[in-house]
Write an enzyme that holds these catalytic residues in place. Structure first.
Site, short mmCIF file in Angstrom:
data_model
loop_
_atom_site.label_atom_id
_atom_site.label_comp_id
_atom_site.label_asym_id
_atom_site.label_seq_id
_atom_site.Cartn_x
_atom_site.Cartn_y
_atom_site.Cartn_z
N SER A 15 -12.66 -13.81 -24.46
CA SER A 15 -12.35 -15.23 -24.30
C SER A 15 -11.22 -15.67 -25.26
CB SER A 15 -13.60 -16.10 -24.49
OG SER A 15 -14.10 -15.97 -25.79
N MET A 88 -14.34 -4.10 -31.90
CA MET A 88 -15.52 -3.67 -32.65
C MET A 88 -15.34 -2.34 -33.39
SD MET A 88 -17.48 -6.19 -32.23
CE MET A 88 -19.14 -5.72 -32.67
N HIS A 107 -13.08 -13.94 -37.30
CA HIS A 107 -14.47 -13.60 -37.63
C HIS A 107 -15.33 -14.87 -37.53
CE1 HIS A 107 -17.69 -11.25 -39.41
NE2 HIS A 107 -17.98 -12.32 -40.13
N ASP A 143 -13.53 -7.38 -43.11
CA ASP A 143 -13.51 -8.86 -43.08
C ASP A 143 -13.13 -9.46 -44.43
OD1 ASP A 143 -14.39 -8.76 -40.41
OD2 ASP A 143 -16.48 -8.64 -41.04
N GLU A 172 -13.03 -21.35 -32.57
CA GLU A 172 -12.09 -20.22 -32.59
C GLU A 172 -10.89 -20.47 -31.68
OE1 GLU A 172 -15.09 -16.50 -33.64
OE2 GLU A 172 -14.32 -16.68 -31.60
C1 GRF Z 1 -15.46 -13.75 -31.47
O1 GRF Z 1 -16.50 -14.67 -31.67
C2 GRF Z 1 -14.92 -13.27 -32.80
O2 GRF Z 1 -15.15 -14.12 -33.86
C3 GRF Z 1 -15.66 -11.98 -33.03
O3 GRF Z 1 -15.89 -11.46 -31.76
C4 GRF Z 1 -15.95 -12.49 -30.79
C5 GRF Z 1 -15.09 -12.09 -29.65
O4 GRF Z 1 -15.25 -12.91 -28.53
N1 GRF Z 1 -14.90 -11.14 -33.90
P1 GRF Z 1 -14.30 -12.74 -27.27
O5 GRF Z 1 -14.33 -11.29 -26.85
O6 GRF Z 1 -12.92 -13.19 -27.68
O7 GRF Z 1 -14.90 -13.66 -26.22
#
Ligand code: GRF
Length: 187
Positions: A15, A88, A107, A143, A172
């Protein structure tokens, strides 16, 4: 304006990728997404790369020299800036030094609080009154790099991991683009 050729690394929903692609359509937004890299072939976010005709690569992180492969792909696409958006995997020291100060990560906590995984669970179990999200440069610790932007909200009594996630991710979508604008404002 010459936009920075940017690669977004993802592992899942994407997203933030979707949001950055949308933002980068603004003529004054400093980056253009030229490449997407995913370590997960099932990542939903790949759909956004396809939909927007952005080249994407699936990386097998089990293979021994996969970071060399990533590096070659980035070179081929003349990438000069990297956004980690829900990626990840840990990025190696060697990789970070090659892209020194050109990798940022988002993060879902107010760093330096709650580094690593299971953030929402940790936040809920804590005594914190506020939480939020952080955009930071990536260094060789998890982080940990210099913070570029943070946004926060008050935790409510009836918040759950799900509601915290929703509220954090909504922040975010403004924090990530604002951090990018801040980084390139004086360039
Ligand atoms: C986000 O909430 C970010 O903070 C974390 O992973 C999530 C990724 O969400 N590192 P998306 O894949 O961008 O929807």
């Amino acid at each position: 304006m010459v936009k920075k050729r940017t690669c977004v690394f993802i592992s899942g929903k994407g997203s933030n990728l979707k949001n950055l692609i949308r933002k980068s359509r603004d003529y004054s937004f400093p980056i253009q997404i030229k490449l997407v890299i995913s370590n997960n072939k099932e990542a939903f976010g790949i759909k956004y790369a396809k939909k927007n005709s952005i080249p994407f690569f699936l990386i097998n992180t089990q293979s021994r020299y996969y970071e060399n492969k990533i590096f070659n792909i980035l070179k081929k696409h003349k990438i000069t800036f990297i956004c980690l958006a829900g990626y990840m995997k840990i990025v190696s020291k060697r990789f970070i030094s090659k892209f020194n100060k050109k990798i940022i990560n988002i993060h879902p906590s107010l760093l330096p609080k709650f580094k690593g995984l299971n953030t929402y669970e940790k936040v809920l179990k804590s005594e914190e009154i506020k939480t939020g999200c952080t955009v930071h440069f990536v260094n060789d610790k998890l982080d940990d790099g210099k913070i570029v932007a943070q946004k926060s909200f008050f935790i409510e009594k009836n918040d759950t991991e799900e509601t915290l996630k929703k509220k954090t991710q909504n922040l975010e979508y403004s924090a990530f683009p604002e951090a990018i604008i801040k980084i390139f404002r004086n360039n």
